[in-house]
Design a protein around this motif. Structure first.
Motif, mmCIF file in Angstrom:
data_model
loop_
_atom_site.group_PDB
_atom_site.id
_atom_site.type_symbol
_atom_site.label_atom_id
_atom_site.label_comp_id
_atom_site.label_asym_id
_atom_site.label_seq_id
_atom_site.Cartn_x
_atom_site.Cartn_y
_atom_site.Cartn_z
ATOM 1 N N VAL A 102 -13.941 -9.788 -9.831
ATOM 2 C CA VAL A 102 -15.087 -9.339 -9.036
ATOM 3 C C VAL A 102 -15.119 -10.068 -7.699
ATOM 4 C CG1 VAL A 102 -17.605 -9.221 -8.928
ATOM 5 C CG2 VAL A 102 -16.420 -8.779 -11.090
ATOM 6 N N VAL A 103 -15.292 -9.312 -6.599
ATOM 7 C CA VAL A 103 -15.408 -9.878 -5.258
ATOM 8 C C VAL A 103 -16.830 -9.668 -4.775
ATOM 9 C CG1 VAL A 103 -14.603 -9.751 -2.866
ATOM 10 C CG2 VAL A 103 -12.986 -9.396 -4.745
ATOM 11 N N THR A 104 -17.401 -10.695 -4.175
ATOM 12 C CA THR A 104 -18.753 -10.570 -3.630
ATOM 13 C C THR A 104 -18.762 -10.966 -2.161
ATOM 14 O OG1 THR A 104 -19.378 -12.836 -4.243
ATOM 15 C CG2 THR A 104 -19.802 -11.092 -5.865
ATOM 16 N N TYR A 105 -19.743 -10.409 -1.450
ATOM 17 C CA TYR A 105 -19.980 -10.793 -0.044
ATOM 18 C C TYR A 105 -21.487 -10.832 0.159
ATOM 19 C CZ TYR A 105 -20.220 -10.644 5.029
ATOM 20 O OH TYR A 105 -20.510 -10.933 6.356
ATOM 21 N N ASN A 106 -21.989 -11.937 0.628
ATOM 22 C CA ASN A 106 -23.436 -12.142 0.793
ATOM 23 C C ASN A 106 -24.199 -11.843 -0.498
ATOM 24 O OD1 ASN A 106 -23.214 -12.992 3.423
ATOM 25 N ND2 ASN A 106 -23.790 -11.018 4.326
ATOM 26 N N GLY A 107 -23.574 -12.233 -1.612
ATOM 27 C CA GLY A 107 -24.226 -12.095 -2.897
ATOM 28 C C GLY A 107 -24.153 -10.717 -3.521
ATOM 29 N N LYS A 108 -23.479 -9.783 -2.865
ATOM 30 C CA LYS A 108 -23.390 -8.421 -3.381
ATOM 31 C C LYS A 108 -21.952 -8.098 -3.773
ATOM 32 C CE LYS A 108 -27.228 -6.754 -0.523
ATOM 33 N NZ LYS A 108 -27.650 -5.796 0.515
ATOM 34 N N MET A 109 -21.796 -7.340 -4.852
ATOM 35 C CA MET A 109 -20.470 -6.964 -5.306
ATOM 36 C C MET A 109 -19.814 -6.018 -4.304
ATOM 37 S SD MET A 109 -19.323 -5.402 -8.996
ATOM 38 C CE MET A 109 -20.065 -3.802 -8.708
ATOM 39 N N VAL A 110 -18.511 -6.233 -4.079
ATOM 40 C CA VAL A 110 -17.752 -5.422 -3.129
ATOM 41 C C VAL A 110 -16.756 -4.565 -3.905
ATOM 42 C CG1 VAL A 110 -16.153 -5.434 -1.189
ATOM 43 C CG2 VAL A 110 -17.982 -7.152 -1.317
ATOM 44 N N GLU A 111 -16.825 -3.252 -3.678
ATOM 45 C CA GLU A 111 -15.883 -2.319 -4.285
ATOM 46 C C GLU A 111 -15.151 -1.566 -3.186
ATOM 47 O OE1 GLU A 111 -17.980 -1.198 -8.477
ATOM 48 O OE2 GLU A 111 -18.697 -0.119 -6.702
ATOM 49 N N ASN A 112 -14.165 -0.764 -3.580
ATOM 50 C CA ASN A 112 -13.371 -0.030 -2.593
ATOM 51 C C ASN A 112 -14.231 0.846 -1.691
ATOM 52 O OD1 ASN A 112 -10.751 -0.951 -3.149
ATOM 53 N ND2 ASN A 112 -10.562 0.427 -4.909
ATOM 54 N N LEU A 113 -15.269 1.453 -2.254
ATOM 55 C CA LEU A 113 -16.113 2.339 -1.448
ATOM 56 C C LEU A 113 -16.812 1.569 -0.333
ATOM 57 C CD1 LEU A 113 -19.461 2.157 -2.241
ATOM 58 C CD2 LEU A 113 -18.523 2.946 -4.404
ATOM 59 N N HIS A 114 -17.189 0.307 -0.613
ATOM 60 C CA HIS A 114 -17.816 -0.516 0.426
ATOM 61 C C HIS A 114 -16.805 -0.863 1.510
ATOM 62 C CE1 HIS A 114 -20.213 -1.669 -3.306
ATOM 63 N NE2 HIS A 114 -21.051 -0.972 -2.561
ATOM 64 N N VAL A 115 -15.567 -1.101 1.111
ATOM 65 C CA VAL A 115 -14.514 -1.422 2.073
ATOM 66 C C VAL A 115 -14.225 -0.215 2.966
ATOM 67 C CG1 VAL A 115 -12.109 -2.118 2.345
ATOM 68 C CG2 VAL A 115 -13.517 -3.154 0.556
ATOM 69 N N GLU A 116 -14.188 0.971 2.372
ATOM 70 C CA GLU A 116 -13.962 2.178 3.169
ATOM 71 C C GLU A 116 -15.065 2.363 4.202
ATOM 72 O OE1 GLU A 116 -13.585 5.466 0.540
ATOM 73 O OE2 GLU A 116 -11.788 4.675 -0.461
ATOM 74 N N SER A 117 -16.311 2.135 3.800
ATOM 75 C CA SER A 117 -17.428 2.253 4.743
ATOM 76 C C SER A 117 -17.322 1.213 5.847
ATOM 77 C CB SER A 117 -18.765 2.094 3.998
ATOM 78 O OG SER A 117 -18.978 3.153 3.098
ATOM 79 N N ALA A 118 -16.929 -0.003 5.483
ATOM 80 C CA ALA A 118 -16.789 -1.069 6.472
ATOM 81 C C ALA A 118 -15.689 -0.742 7.470
ATOM 82 C CB ALA A 118 -16.499 -2.395 5.775
ATOM 83 N N ARG A 119 -14.591 -0.204 6.973
ATOM 84 C CA ARG A 119 -13.491 0.160 7.874
ATOM 85 C C ARG A 119 -13.891 1.289 8.809
ATOM 86 N NH1 ARG A 119 -8.877 -0.602 3.231
ATOM 87 N NH2 ARG A 119 -8.441 -2.801 3.675
ATOM 88 N N ARG A 120 -14.689 2.232 8.326
ATOM 89 C CA ARG A 120 -15.187 3.301 9.190
ATOM 90 C C ARG A 120 -16.092 2.715 10.277
ATOM 91 N NH1 ARG A 120 -19.492 6.797 9.909
ATOM 92 N NH2 ARG A 120 -18.863 8.859 10.689
ATOM 93 N N THR A 121 -16.931 1.764 9.909
ATOM 94 C CA THR A 121 -17.803 1.110 10.892
ATOM 95 C C THR A 121 -16.975 0.459 11.996
ATOM 96 O OG1 THR A 121 -19.575 0.706 9.304
ATOM 97 C CG2 THR A 121 -19.489 -0.752 11.223
ATOM 98 N N LEU A 122 -15.922 -0.240 11.616
ATOM 99 C CA LEU A 122 -15.077 -0.907 12.612
ATOM 100 C C LEU A 122 -14.293 0.101 13.447
ATOM 101 C CD1 LEU A 122 -13.713 -4.023 10.689
ATOM 102 C CD2 LEU A 122 -15.713 -3.830 12.184
ATOM 103 N N SER A 123 -13.893 1.204 12.837
ATOM 104 C CA SER A 123 -13.193 2.242 13.591
ATOM 105 C C SER A 123 -14.103 2.842 14.659
ATOM 106 C CB SER A 123 -12.713 3.339 12.635
ATOM 107 O OG SER A 123 -12.058 4.370 13.337
#
Length: 289
Positions: free
Chosen positions: A257-278
């Protein structure tokens, strides 16, 4: 990062207004719709058609996405507009009141027969009850279709509804078009805000559109550009969070399990983050021009 074309601020301009076309070269909007329809009087339409084609050919609008809105299917100007716009080769041709997938197929066929280059895409305006019911089929009708554009003024009129803060009478229709666009993987652009003097109301509607998921908003006045650009761009905090989330995910690969700021991080969160950076990087590149 994936390629992303910012469409935060999409400004309508009457192609019959030479001064407006010139001023648009300095306006910090992401896209322009050079209008041959509502904003142009009948006797001015042939000259406006020529002016729009010349503006596209000039190459004077930098990285802005330059489109031409033709007169609607069935009008006396439609075929001549579509032919001229196709030959001019803008980024897209915007067609009002597209009600069916069959119309999309027909429009694309006309564009190709008129010699539209491969980069010239179709933007379909969704602004009638029939179009709302057919939104999913319209969105998936052709690879050449790049965006759905809400015509909220006409939609409110057709529904016998009222323009009210929060747009409750048409929120279901907005969601329907968003669902259709996202299912097809194309852009969806919100409708206009009519009161150019009501800055607070405009910004509230931009915020609503961003929260709903629109890519940007169509505009009727240059004074609305700055607000739309800010509303539909990732905030500094959102960019920082996206970078941090991706870094945490990369660092934690294989660790369960990976967390960031206390919240679990899944692939869907990473995809959203990458879209934000794009989006952020594309906006920064556009601003650098």
């Amino acid at each position: 990062m994936t390629d992303f074309t910012p469409l935060r601020s999409v400004l309508y301009l009457p192609s019959s207004n030479e001064r407006a076309l010139e001023k648009a070269k300095t306006i910090a909007c992401d896209a322009l719709i050079l209008d041959l329809e509502d904003a142009v009087a009948p006797d001015a339409k042939p000259a406006a058609r020529e002016a729009a084609a010349a503006a596209v050919a000039s190459g004077d609008y930098g990285r802005r996405t330059v489109t031409i809105r033709v007169n609607g299917i069935g009008t006396e100007w439609h075929e001549a507009d579509l032919t001229a716009a196709s030959q001019a080769g803008p980024a897209a041709i915007v067609v009002p009141k597209v009600d069916s997938a069959a119309q999309v197929v027909h429009l694309v066929d006309m564009m190709e027969k008129a010699g539209a280059p491969d980069h010239t895409r179709l933007w379909a305006m969704v602004e009638t009850p029939e179009a709302i019911f057919n939104a999913r089929e319209i969105a998936a009708a052709s690879p050449r279709l790049q965006a759905l554009v809400l015509g909220t003024n006409d939609l409110v009129k057709e529904l016998y509804a009222e323009h009210v803060p929060g747009r409750a009478p048409i929120v279901p229709s907005l969601h329907t078009v968003l669902l259709a666009g996202r299912a097809a993987g194309i852009a969806v652009i919100d409708g206009v805000y009519n009161d150019v003097k009501d800055a607070d109301g405009f910004l509230a509607e931009c915020e609503q559109g961003r929260q709903m998921g629109f890519d940007g908003k169509t505009l009727i006045h240059p004074g609305q550009v700055e607000g739309a650009n800010a509303a539909f761009a990732p905030s500094a905090q959102a960019v920082e969070d996206a970078e941090g989330l991706i870094a945490a995910f990369e660092a934690g690969k294989g660790a369960g399990v990976v967390t960031y700021n206390g919240k679990m991080v899944e692939n869907l969160h990473v995809e959203s983050a990458r879209r934000t950076l794009s989006i952020h990087e594309s906006i920064r590149a556009l601003s650098a021009e």
